[in-house]
Enzyme design. Structure first.
Site, short mmCIF file in Angstrom:
data_model
loop_
_atom_site.label_atom_id
_atom_site.label_comp_id
_atom_site.label_asym_id
_atom_site.label_seq_id
_atom_site.Cartn_x
_atom_site.Cartn_y
_atom_site.Cartn_z
N ASP A 224 -8.45 6.65 -6.73
CA ASP A 224 -7.64 5.44 -6.69
C ASP A 224 -8.19 4.47 -7.74
O ASP A 224 -9.39 4.45 -8.00
CB ASP A 224 -7.73 4.78 -5.32
CG ASP A 224 -7.23 5.69 -4.21
OD1 ASP A 224 -6.25 6.43 -4.45
OD2 ASP A 224 -7.82 5.66 -3.12
N ASP A 263 -3.78 9.20 -8.08
CA ASP A 263 -3.62 8.94 -6.65
C ASP A 263 -3.17 7.48 -6.48
O ASP A 263 -2.22 7.06 -7.13
CB ASP A 263 -4.91 9.29 -5.90
CG ASP A 263 -4.66 9.38 -4.40
OD1 ASP A 263 -3.52 9.68 -3.99
OD2 ASP A 263 -5.60 9.14 -3.62
N ASP A 267 -5.78 1.49 -2.58
CA ASP A 267 -5.66 2.13 -1.28
C ASP A 267 -6.71 1.55 -0.34
O ASP A 267 -7.86 1.30 -0.74
CB ASP A 267 -5.85 3.65 -1.40
CG ASP A 267 -4.59 4.35 -1.91
OD1 ASP A 267 -3.63 3.66 -2.30
OD2 ASP A 267 -4.59 5.60 -1.93
N ARG A 319 5.27 3.54 -1.53
CA ARG A 319 4.07 2.94 -0.95
C ARG A 319 3.80 1.53 -1.48
O ARG A 319 2.74 1.27 -2.04
CB ARG A 319 2.83 3.81 -1.19
CG ARG A 319 2.96 5.22 -0.66
CD ARG A 319 1.64 5.98 -0.79
NE ARG A 319 1.77 7.34 -0.26
CZ ARG A 319 0.81 8.26 -0.30
NH1 ARG A 319 -0.35 7.98 -0.85
NH2 ARG A 319 1.01 9.45 0.22
#
Ligand code: CA
Ligand code: CA
Length: 441
Positions: A224, A263, A267, A319
């Site tokens: 991330d 990714d 996060d 997301r």
């Protein structure tokens, strides 16, 4: 060893220690040392990050721990000295990142390629041959020599490109401060501020094939841009997150699936809590913000409390955010998805309690308001005052009309109180376009 120059015009002091470390000390005795972006703290009532003890980052750093860095080695030195153990360095520190730091680089700032990390005989060609569904099948995740070699190679890259950040740290970009090719791991720590940075293309050289992910299998990657993993009191403000010159659309297909080297952008997982993400730009990316990584994660219960305000999700796929467990306040954000690969904005997952208020969605004609929510096993959210192309829109109503078998109820079951900066939804597009992202402080 090259010594970087201080970026602050007044009161600059280069000490012998700093010269020795290759670091420039930017604070000086006197009033100047206590002002400026590096010493800023999260304001009162400004989102979940301001709860309890608040978020002050490295604002109490002394002069010796207030430095400017221009290379990966200098960044690691400023964070404590050794990347693998820097996560436990809780000394207050303010680190100014000046210009671009290539995280795929050795201690002499020589660029490292994917081949430099490959070990134990890993090659993409051999990996593709070993786990071709025609050879390996689709029932089991890869195992064996090439998977072991891929995993070992990935861990070598991770030590270079995942920069561990300890407690009581402020990292601020200056003069185009940019981390390229990796990102920050904020794990098992408290009290961190990350501001005014561009974090670009945290690409994994060693994606893993998972034939059991989805109906057709998927390539998944590890890094991330910023990962908050069991971290508390974190303020992520005025940063730009982007895939930059390495867009997913340019990646090849292997086994008919996109070779996904990225990714998340920010996060927040594994019991992380009390986070404010404000005035960031998340752009040109697929999976932007995961809050909670598992439907069965007792450590997340009562945690994952996050505020997203005045962020700009520009040409992102999904997301923004996807939530499990947490009470997540999503207000005054600007969404501008683009036609083509857009999937959804708000992911309503297991035990999630999203409050989405006064956001502005600018949608092209082929993206319906019903697509702004996806139900990943949740039950309800709060939706109020949101505008779609300037019109007041009932997001839950639009979603339920299009998805009558998986409806969501109105009402997340809590009311945010930690909102220091509330704007009219109608002002959000110009306000966020003008002021969000790195380079605007
Ligand atoms: Ca992730
Ligand atoms: Ca797109």
């Amino acid at each position: 060893m090259r010594v970087s120059r201080s970026i602050r015009p007044a009161g600059t002091l280069l000490t012998a220690t700093a010269l020795c470390l290759g670091l420039a000390v930017v604070s000086a005795p006197g009033a100047a040392a206590t002002t400026g972006t590096g010493h800023a703290v999260l304001g009162a009532k400004d989102g979940w990050g301001s709860a309890t003890t608040g978020t002050t980052g490295g604002s109490r750093a002394d002069a010796a721990h207030t430095v400017t860095v221009r290379t990966r080695a200098q960044l690691v030195a400023a964070l404590g000295g050794t990347n693998s153990t820097n996560g436990s360095n809780a000394t207050p520190k303010i680190i100014y990142v000046a210009g671009t730091i290539d995280l795929n680089s050795d201690d002499s700032a020589r660029h490292l390629s994917c081949e430099d990390y490959s070990t134990d005989g890993y090659t993409l060609a051999a990996y593709l041959a070993a786990y071709d569904p025609a050879v390996w099948g689709t029932a089991a995740v890869p195992s064996g020599a090439q998977e072991d070699a891929r995993d070992a190679s990935q861990k070598i890259q991770a030590d270079k490109v995942q920069i561990n950040v300890g407690s009581n740290t402020t990292i601020v970009g200056v003069h185009g401060g940019r981390l390229l090719g990796g990102g920050l791991m904020v794990k098992n720590v408290d009290n961190v501020i990350i501001r005014n940075l561009t974090v670009e293309d945290a690409a994994d050289c060693f994606p893993q094939w998972d034939p059991t992910d989805g109906a057709t299998g998927n390539w998944n990657s590890e890094y991330d841009a910023v990962a908050l993993y069991n971290a508390t009191h974190v303020w992520v403000d005025h940063n730009t997150f982007t895939d930059g010159a390495n867009q997913d659309s340019a990646q090849p297909l292997y086994y008919d699936r996109p070779y996904q080297v990225h990714d998340g952008q920010l996060d927040i997982t594994k019991g992380a809590d009390l986070v404010t993400a404000s005035w960031n730009v998340f752009k040109d990316h697929d999976k932007t913000n995961l809050v909670g990584s598992s439907n069965n994660s007792p450590v997340d219960s009562g945690h994952l409390r996050v505020t997203f305000h005045h962020n700009f999700w520009q040409n992102t796929v999904q997301r923004s955010p996807r939530v499990r467990y947490g009470q997540v306040d999503v207000y005054n954000n600007y969404y501008a998805p683009e036609s083509g690969d857009f999937e959804y904005a708000l992911g309503v997952g297991k035990f999630s309690q999203i409050v989405a208020e006064a956001n502005y969605f600018r949608l092209p004609s082929d993206i319906a308001a019903a697509k702004l929510i996806y139900n990943w096993g949740g039950t309800a959210l709060t939706d109020s005052g949101n505008l779609v192309n300037g019109r007041a829109t009932d997001l839950i109503g639009a979603f339920n009309a299009a998805n009558p078998t998986t409806p969501l109820a109105a009402g997340a079951g809590w009311t945010p109180t930690l909102r220091a900066q509330v704007s009219p939804a109608r002002a959000v597009p110009w306000l966020v376009s003008a002021l969000a992202g790195a380079g605007r402080l």
